[in-house]
Design an enzyme around this catalytic site. Sequence first.
Site, PDB file in Angstrom:
ATOM      1  N   THR A   1      66.663  13.745  21.699  1.00  0.00           N
ATOM      2  CA  THR A   1      67.207  14.811  20.851  1.00  0.00           C
ATOM      3  C   THR A   1      68.649  14.833  21.291  1.00  0.00           C
ATOM      4  O   THR A   1      68.966  14.264  22.338  1.00  0.00           O
ATOM      5  CB  THR A   1      66.539  16.166  21.139  1.00  0.00           C
ATOM      6  OG1 THR A   1      65.231  16.196  20.553  1.00  0.00           O
ATOM      7  CG2 THR A   1      67.317  17.377  20.622  1.00  0.00           C
TER       8      THR A   1
ATOM      9  N   SER B   1      60.091  25.197  17.534  1.00  0.00           N
ATOM     10  CA  SER B   1      61.006  24.303  18.237  1.00  0.00           C
ATOM     11  C   SER B   1      61.420  24.912  19.572  1.00  0.00           C
ATOM     12  O   SER B   1      61.303  26.119  19.783  1.00  0.00           O
ATOM     13  CB  SER B   1      62.250  24.112  17.373  1.00  0.00           C
ATOM     14  OG  SER B   1      63.217  23.355  18.053  1.00  0.00           O
ATOM     15  N   SER B   2      61.921  24.029  20.444  1.00  0.00           N
ATOM     16  CA  SER B   2      62.505  24.507  21.707  1.00  0.00           C
ATOM     17  C   SER B   2      64.024  24.499  21.648  1.00  0.00           C
ATOM     18  O   SER B   2      64.683  24.982  22.569  1.00  0.00           O
ATOM     19  CB  SER B   2      62.100  23.588  22.858  1.00  0.00           C
ATOM     20  OG  SER B   2      60.718  23.526  22.996  1.00  0.00           O
TER      21      SER B   2
HETATM   22  O1  DON Z   1      62.302  20.923  18.339  1.00  0.00           O
HETATM   23  C1  DON Z   1      61.818  20.625  19.410  1.00  0.00           C
HETATM   24  O2  DON Z   1      61.552  21.418  20.279  1.00  0.00           O
HETATM   25  C2  DON Z   1      61.533  19.168  19.707  1.00  0.00           C
HETATM   26  N1  DON Z   1      61.301  18.467  18.506  1.00  0.00           N
HETATM   27  C3  DON Z   1      62.709  18.629  20.454  1.00  0.00           C
HETATM   28  C4  DON Z   1      62.445  17.265  20.956  1.00  0.00           C
HETATM   29  C5  DON Z   1      63.221  16.936  22.147  1.00  0.00           C
HETATM   30  O3  DON Z   1      64.031  17.656  22.633  1.00  0.00           O
HETATM   31  C6  DON Z   1      62.924  15.642  22.731  1.00  0.00           C
HETATM   32  N2  DON Z   1      63.625  15.485  23.967  1.00  0.00           N
HETATM   33  N3  DON Z   1      63.141  15.141  24.922  1.00  0.00           N
END
Ligand code: DON
Length: 598
Positions: A404, A475-476
């Site tokens: 991300t 989401s995070s």
């Molecule tokens: O929106 C979210 O929380 C996840 N799709 C984010 C994914 C993410 O941060 C992957 N990183 N390690």
Amino acid sequence: MNDTSFEKQAPRTRAKVLEAAALVVLMLVAGVAQAARPYRGGAVATAYPPASEAALKMLERGGNAVDAAVAAAFVAAVVGPYHSGVGGGGFALVHDAKTGTTRVLDFREVAPKAATRDMFVRDGKVVPGLSTDGVLSVAVPGAVAGYLELLEKHGTLPRAVVLAPAIEAAKKGLWVTPRYRALAEGRLECLRKDPEARRIFLTKNEQGEAIIPPVGHLVRQPDLARTLTAVSKSGAKGFYAGSVAKDIVDTVKAGGGIVTLEDLSSYKTRERQALEGSYRGHRILTMPPPSAGGVAVLQVLGAMEQLRPQGFTWREPDSVHLYVEALRRAYVDRAKYLGDPDFADVPTQRLISKGHIADLAGSIDPKKATSSLALLPQAAGTQQGSTLTDKPTTLTPEPERKNTTHISIVDKQGNAVALTTTVNYSFGSCVVAKGTGVLLNDEMDDFAAQPGVPNAYGLVTGEPNAVHPGKVPQSSMSPTLVFSKEDPKKVMLAVGSPGGSTIPTTVIQVISNVVDGGMDVVRAVNEGRVHHQYLPDELWVDRWGLEPATLSALEAKGHKVRRVEQWGDAEAVFVDPKTGLRFAASDPRNEGVSLGQD
Ligand code: DON
């Protein structure tokens, strides 16, 4: 006196010397010694040198923070396909210095209209991989709509100018880096399965087998350059209608997926109200639901302020214990209540209220770790009753967690952008729509495939996050702005990170390192990290996190400590409230760079 004396210097040189002297004085009076280079103009931090360069180019052309962020986001989509892309989605906070207002845009993916609650379940069980690999994991992408809307509403430069660096990057190709290889490693089988992904992102060995290309190999993306050119010429229609949309739908359909032309043409971004809180006198604005990140950031900072009014220190086991216990409780709330507020009744204001945070803090035993199992949500407060499991996950979450990306920018005028964007897992679903170069997300995995069953990040979510057509998965991602104490309308820190479930804790720690630790922004970003997410009941510590004696003291309180090499990639810009100088930091855990204008 010789000719080089101050008086004899040409007026321009003299002005420069005076300016430099003034800068030194300004830096001396500034409270915190900054290790980062100071900038008097705009400053940017992104995870890729070409994205930071594109952002800087926009600033140099007279563009604002939004022009720069959008240019960087499109470049990131090209050079970091394992993190984000036009087939993904995200969130942005945009602060307008002139009006002192902050807008929030949610351009995250939504579930296709044909999505069903049990689409990832067969014979009562979640099918492993179905929500992370391949066409069924694809949610309707929002990135193009989001980036363009940001540009149209808040930018100043023409679309063609802002998209040019990304088109150029796609044509020129990206150099395979160690990060590319590390993330492709975890997705090799998935990438091999998709003919287009295999063709673009892998190479062949002598036996004709698809393998990860070596460092330095050039990955060209001419199809993606054409798609971006269509977007540059026709705007969102270049993606959500016409041949690109048709190619996306044909590819998804051919594999048995459910995204339709109507899903694409009806995609709409959503404007949200920033979540507001404060930490030790600093106003904080962060991402509201459907992000669960902002709620956790405010809850945990609020609890820390209450439990440690004199300040917080990461060197002291008692402090770390309180922090971990606050996190544990924040992630219980997340599992119980968080989801898309347009579909579920999310009690956001109650969750971040002083009263609730006081209850949360008050329930912490300062001497002993609470077992996560003891905090299992009961039916009350969940919708249709909770089905959260009492079995901690045995799943080993991916260690690095950098798939991300985050962009932080503050321009010369003080406008700021914090933008986090993703295709979810590394290389998203591993599906590239034929002929478009568009790598599609696997954001469906952020739903509760079955409430109570952990996802790829080991996160357990509940009923409010069940799959539903048109719904945004929880989401995070936590793009966050911290404001100056002296002027609550002036941004002091723009910050965010990847890291799945660890995103909020990375953001919290950078903020605490700056506010409590008085650290310069580079050090604040570099510092070791500590994480807990309620389930699994483990306290994660990264390589630079805590000293052995601190860990032993935490174990003695009942914490199950797990050492994880590293995670996250914080990208941050700090504005010194006293001098107005900008400092930027790109996490050394990744391959990014911070740049700025003198
Ligand atoms: O929106 C979210 O929380 C996840 N799709 C984010 C994914 C993410 O941060 C992957 N990183 N390690």
